[in-house]
Design a protein around this motif. Structure first.
Motif, PDB file in Angstrom:
ATOM      1  N   ASP A 122      72.132 -24.510  35.757  1.00  0.00           N
ATOM      2  CA  ASP A 122      71.219 -23.528  36.335  1.00  0.00           C
ATOM      3  C   ASP A 122      70.142 -23.164  35.318  1.00  0.00           C
ATOM      4  O   ASP A 122      70.420 -23.043  34.120  1.00  0.00           O
ATOM      5  CB  ASP A 122      71.981 -22.267  36.742  1.00  0.00           C
ATOM      6  CG  ASP A 122      72.929 -22.513  37.898  1.00  0.00           C
ATOM      7  OD1 ASP A 122      72.537 -23.216  38.845  1.00  0.00           O
ATOM      8  OD2 ASP A 122      74.070 -22.015  37.844  1.00  0.00           O
ATOM      9  N   ALA A 123      68.938 -22.992  35.797  1.00  0.00           N
ATOM     10  CA  ALA A 123      67.826 -22.593  34.936  1.00  0.00           C
ATOM     11  C   ALA A 123      66.893 -21.705  35.742  1.00  0.00           C
ATOM     12  O   ALA A 123      66.831 -21.814  36.973  1.00  0.00           O
ATOM     13  CB  ALA A 123      67.070 -23.822  34.420  1.00  0.00           C
ATOM     14  N   THR A 124      66.177 -20.842  35.060  1.00  0.00           N
ATOM     15  CA  THR A 124      65.244 -19.954  35.750  1.00  0.00           C
ATOM     16  C   THR A 124      64.111 -20.775  36.364  1.00  0.00           C
ATOM     17  O   THR A 124      63.908 -21.945  36.027  1.00  0.00           O
ATOM     18  CB  THR A 124      64.638 -18.926  34.784  1.00  0.00           C
ATOM     19  OG1 THR A 124      63.830 -19.622  33.812  1.00  0.00           O
ATOM     20  CG2 THR A 124      65.730 -18.149  34.065  1.00  0.00           C
ATOM     21  N   ILE A 125      63.361 -20.144  37.256  1.00  0.00           N
ATOM     22  CA  ILE A 125      62.220 -20.824  37.874  1.00  0.00           C
ATOM     23  C   ILE A 125      61.225 -21.268  36.807  1.00  0.00           C
ATOM     24  O   ILE A 125      60.698 -22.385  36.855  1.00  0.00           O
ATOM     25  CB  ILE A 125      61.548 -19.903  38.912  1.00  0.00           C
ATOM     26  CG1 ILE A 125      62.484 -19.696  40.114  1.00  0.00           C
ATOM     27  CG2 ILE A 125      60.212 -20.479  39.365  1.00  0.00           C
ATOM     28  CD1 ILE A 125      61.961 -18.738  41.158  1.00  0.00           C
ATOM     29  N   GLU A 126      60.971 -20.401  35.830  1.00  0.00           N
ATOM     30  CA  GLU A 126      60.027 -20.734  34.766  1.00  0.00           C
ATOM     31  C   GLU A 126      60.513 -21.936  33.956  1.00  0.00           C
ATOM     32  O   GLU A 126      59.738 -22.841  33.614  1.00  0.00           O
ATOM     33  CB  GLU A 126      59.821 -19.528  33.838  1.00  0.00           C
ATOM     34  CG  GLU A 126      59.089 -18.354  34.469  1.00  0.00           C
ATOM     35  CD  GLU A 126      59.974 -17.535  35.420  1.00  0.00           C
ATOM     36  OE1 GLU A 126      61.213 -17.730  35.396  1.00  0.00           O
ATOM     37  OE2 GLU A 126      59.419 -16.733  36.193  1.00  0.00           O
ATOM     38  N   GLN A 127      61.813 -21.942  33.649  1.00  0.00           N
ATOM     39  CA  GLN A 127      62.372 -23.062  32.885  1.00  0.00           C
ATOM     40  C   GLN A 127      62.309 -24.358  33.689  1.00  0.00           C
ATOM     41  O   GLN A 127      61.969 -25.420  33.150  1.00  0.00           O
ATOM     42  CB  GLN A 127      63.815 -22.753  32.493  1.00  0.00           C
ATOM     43  CG  GLN A 127      63.939 -21.674  31.428  1.00  0.00           C
ATOM     44  CD  GLN A 127      65.369 -21.181  31.262  1.00  0.00           C
ATOM     45  OE1 GLN A 127      66.168 -21.233  32.200  1.00  0.00           O
ATOM     46  NE2 GLN A 127      65.693 -20.698  30.076  1.00  0.00           N
ATOM     47  N   ARG A 128      62.630 -24.268  34.975  1.00  0.00           N
ATOM     48  CA  ARG A 128      62.587 -25.467  35.815  1.00  0.00           C
ATOM     49  C   ARG A 128      61.160 -25.977  35.989  1.00  0.00           C
ATOM     50  O   ARG A 128      60.929 -27.186  36.006  1.00  0.00           O
ATOM     51  CB  ARG A 128      63.215 -25.184  37.184  1.00  0.00           C
ATOM     52  CG  ARG A 128      64.712 -25.451  37.242  1.00  0.00           C
ATOM     53  CD  ARG A 128      65.283 -25.068  38.581  1.00  0.00           C
ATOM     54  NE  ARG A 128      65.395 -23.629  38.714  1.00  0.00           N
ATOM     55  CZ  ARG A 128      65.496 -22.989  39.869  1.00  0.00           C
ATOM     56  NH1 ARG A 128      65.469 -23.664  40.991  1.00  0.00           N
ATOM     57  NH2 ARG A 128      65.617 -21.671  39.908  1.00  0.00           N
ATOM     58  N   LYS A 154      77.582 -16.705  40.492  1.00  0.00           N
ATOM     59  CA  LYS A 154      77.615 -17.742  39.473  1.00  0.00           C
ATOM     60  C   LYS A 154      78.990 -18.352  39.281  1.00  0.00           C
ATOM     61  O   LYS A 154      79.109 -19.492  38.885  1.00  0.00           O
ATOM     62  CB  LYS A 154      77.116 -17.197  38.133  1.00  0.00           C
ATOM     63  CG  LYS A 154      75.613 -17.279  37.981  1.00  0.00           C
ATOM     64  CD  LYS A 154      75.203 -17.107  36.542  1.00  0.00           C
ATOM     65  CE  LYS A 154      73.742 -17.439  36.348  1.00  0.00           C
ATOM     66  NZ  LYS A 154      73.324 -17.334  34.949  1.00  0.00           N
ATOM     67  N   LYS A 200      72.284 -15.478  41.150  1.00  0.00           N
ATOM     68  CA  LYS A 200      73.013 -14.859  40.044  1.00  0.00           C
ATOM     69  C   LYS A 200      74.257 -14.112  40.498  1.00  0.00           C
ATOM     70  O   LYS A 200      75.201 -13.930  39.741  1.00  0.00           O
ATOM     71  CB  LYS A 200      72.085 -13.903  39.286  1.00  0.00           C
ATOM     72  CG  LYS A 200      70.907 -14.591  38.617  1.00  0.00           C
ATOM     73  CD  LYS A 200      70.033 -13.601  37.889  1.00  0.00           C
ATOM     74  CE  LYS A 200      68.853 -14.301  37.205  1.00  0.00           C
ATOM     75  NZ  LYS A 200      67.979 -13.331  36.504  1.00  0.00           N
ATOM     76  N   SER A 243      65.720 -27.889  44.084  1.00  0.00           N
ATOM     77  CA  SER A 243      64.299 -27.745  43.775  1.00  0.00           C
ATOM     78  C   SER A 243      63.651 -29.114  43.874  1.00  0.00           C
ATOM     79  O   SER A 243      64.277 -30.124  43.539  1.00  0.00           O
ATOM     80  CB  SER A 243      64.113 -27.206  42.357  1.00  0.00           C
ATOM     81  OG  SER A 243      64.760 -25.966  42.179  1.00  0.00           O
ATOM     82  N   PRO A 298      65.234 -19.238  43.567  1.00  0.00           N
ATOM     83  CA  PRO A 298      65.877 -18.616  42.402  1.00  0.00           C
ATOM     84  C   PRO A 298      67.355 -18.963  42.321  1.00  0.00           C
ATOM     85  O   PRO A 298      67.987 -19.309  43.320  1.00  0.00           O
ATOM     86  CB  PRO A 298      65.671 -17.116  42.656  1.00  0.00           C
ATOM     87  CG  PRO A 298      65.537 -17.002  44.138  1.00  0.00           C
ATOM     88  CD  PRO A 298      64.830 -18.249  44.583  1.00  0.00           C
ATOM     89  N   VAL A 299      67.896 -18.870  41.127  1.00  0.00           N
ATOM     90  CA  VAL A 299      69.339 -19.054  40.947  1.00  0.00           C
ATOM     91  C   VAL A 299      70.060 -17.874  41.565  1.00  0.00           C
ATOM     92  O   VAL A 299      69.636 -16.722  41.438  1.00  0.00           O
ATOM     93  CB  VAL A 299      69.683 -19.145  39.434  1.00  0.00           C
ATOM     94  CG1 VAL A 299      71.201 -19.185  39.230  1.00  0.00           C
ATOM     95  CG2 VAL A 299      69.037 -20.367  38.822  1.00  0.00           C
TER      96      VAL A 299
END
Length: 505
Positions: free
Chosen positions: A279-285, A360, A357, A320, A354-355
């Motif tokens: 899992d990664a944030t939208i910004e990271q992805r 999880k 959260k 994604s 979004p992940v």
């Protein structure tokens, strides 16, 4: 290796994965594979010691450049890694089946045979290659019988690999391939009255997995210890086997499962890359997408590529995906635009939910069994529930050709089946759980499970439709509009939306 690929892997590692022992990019991929294959099992360590002893003899016997011998013998490396990893998963899944079901023993036998035909034989070929370069006499191993004979022969192979060849039984392989296997209460009966009890074959399969992993770790360690640059190996073999591309663009925690040129409007003009990972944030992805797309496009170096498509699967978010025109990538590579501009352009044509959260730990608590029918199967079922909404997602695979009306009937059946699933309380987060019907059901329908293309675009001939049920419009999972994906939207019922591949007749 291309500069952008090195920056992609190194930056992702430094800012996200934090694998401090993988700091030298020359050996990053070797060390990553070693870390994943390494085991603390005593059987593995025994095989590792034996392989290391034999490879030490090879190093001592080499009168030429041992580093070059390793490079020249490495062509099958990613193929063997892929087979071992996949079959170990199949083995573990088979062990979850009850001892009372014959399916358990059949699946373990299939794993054993696949490991022999692909893993053992290709390892034998790599050993023959190393020995051939040392002795200046190459040996071609055409089939499994050749491989077993070579590995077990002291005359043809001066190294002592008997411990390895003892794991390979060609009679079992032949019997399985020719449907000459009888499943008794506690044992297999193969042709020529060869009796093997189920536990023995299961144990031998586990030993074979450990031996193959030990061989791979030994070879990879030899590459690192003898300063083999991964870039040199990739440039040598990537154009003959796409598995090298997949390995090259895979960070430690994110695995590339597809790297190939696919058809768009009848021509092979799109590079399709698919990942599964953490899992990664939208910004990271978004950063990952942009960096991976640029790196993949530069690495494949094919002027016919007009766009790059990328998909990313992680445990607690919907898939994604997005695409970028090659003209934008070329402008970046030519220094005409910044990497930030690449990210901006990509963000206009990407879907990144979004992940979740709030759930999880859900998948770690409960695994859902596949739902099998004669004409379709429901797989990859996962709980993506949140505090006030019970939700499930899945993939559906058809076992035959169907009209749209039949597919709609199947979709409604799947919705009912998934709605009725029971999830359990998560001790760490709040989710809606229990026997109450699901509020949201989301799944994609594909023609063929063996076709790994999971993209939701019309040019993907494997994709049939996307389905979403919701009992309240406020619970609906936000998704790109049908026209954005070039799909055809309709409603089966007021609260069941279907987005068709327009090529579905």
């Amino acid at each position: 290796m291309k500069k952008n690929l090195q920056e992609f892997i190194s930056t992702w590692n430094e800012n996200f994965e934090h694998k401090n022992d993988f700091t030298n990019f020359k050996y990053y991929h070797f060390q990553s594979a070693i870390s994943k294959l390494q085991s603390h099992d005593k059987i593995f360590e025994t095989y590792l010691e034996q392989f290391e002893q034999q490879f030490a003899l090879a190093r001592e016997s080499s009168e030429t450049n041992y580093m070059q011998i390793l490079i020249d013998s490495a062509e099958l490396l990613p193929k063997i890694i892929n087979v071992v990893v996949e079959q170990e998963i199949e083995f573990q899944n088979a062990k979850k089946i009850s001892y009372l079901e014959s399916k358990r023993n059949k699946e373990i036998l299939d794993v054993y045979v696949e490991l022999l035909q692909s893993g053992f034989l290709d390892c034998s070929r790599m050993i023959a290659s190393v020995l051939g370069f040392i002795n200046k006499k190459q040996t071609t191993l055409h089939n499994l019988s050749n491989g077993i004979d070579f590995i077990s022969s002291i005359k043809r192979n001066p190294w002592n690999f008997k411990f390895f060849s003892d794991l390979a039984d060609i009679e079992i392989r032949n019997a399985r391939d020719h449907n000459q296997v009888i499943y008794m209460d506690s044992q297999f009966v193969f042709k020529n009255k060869l009796y093997v009890d189920y536990y023995t074959l299961e144990n031998n399969t586990l030993n074979l997995i450990n031996a193959l992993k030990a061989f791979l770790v030994t070879f990879l360690k030899n590459c690192v210890d003898n300063h083999v640059d991964f870039s040199n190996v990739v440039s040598r073999y990537c154009h003959t086997d796409a598995l090298w591309y997949r390995w090259a663009v895979s960070p430690y925690l994110v695995n590339c499962s597809k790297f190939e040129i696919t058809k768009v409007n009848g021509t092979y003009s799109q590079l399709s890359i698919e990942y599964s990972g953490v899992d990664a944030t939208i910004e990271q992805r978004l950063w990952f997408f942009a960096a991976a797309i640029v790196s993949g496009y530069e690495l494949i170096d094919n002027e016919n590529i007009k766009s790059v498509y990328l998909a990313y699967t992680s445990p607690h978010a919907l898939n994604s995906f997005g695409s970028l025109k090659s003209s934008i990538i070329s402008n970046y590579l030519d220094g005409k635009i910044s990497f930030g501009s690449v990210c901006t352009e990509l963000s206009k044509n990407v879907f990144m939910p979004p992940v979740n959260k709030d759930s999880k730990m859900a998948s770690a608590i409960l695994e859902f069994s596949d739902i099998e029918h004669n004409n379709y199967s429901v797989k990859d079922i996962s709980d993506i529930s949140v505090e006030n909404i019970k939700r499930f997602k899945a993939n559906v695979f058809l076992n035959a050709s169907f009209t749209k009306s039949n597919i709609i009937k199947i979709a409604l059946e799947v919705i009912f089946e998934l709605k009725c699933l029971v999830n359990i309380e998560n001790p760490k987060t709040k989710i809606k759980f229990g026997f109450v019907p699901a509020d949201v059901v989301y799944f994609n329908i594909y023609r063929d499970e063996n076709d790994k293309n999971r993209s939701l675009f019309p040019e993907n001939e494997n994709f049939v439709a996307n389905i979403q049920f919701y009992n309240d419009i406020n619970f609906k999972i936000l998704y790109p509009k049908a026209e954005t994906l070039h799909l055809t939207e309709s409603f089966i019922e007021d609260n069941v939306k279907i987005m068709w591949n327009p090529n579905q007749k």
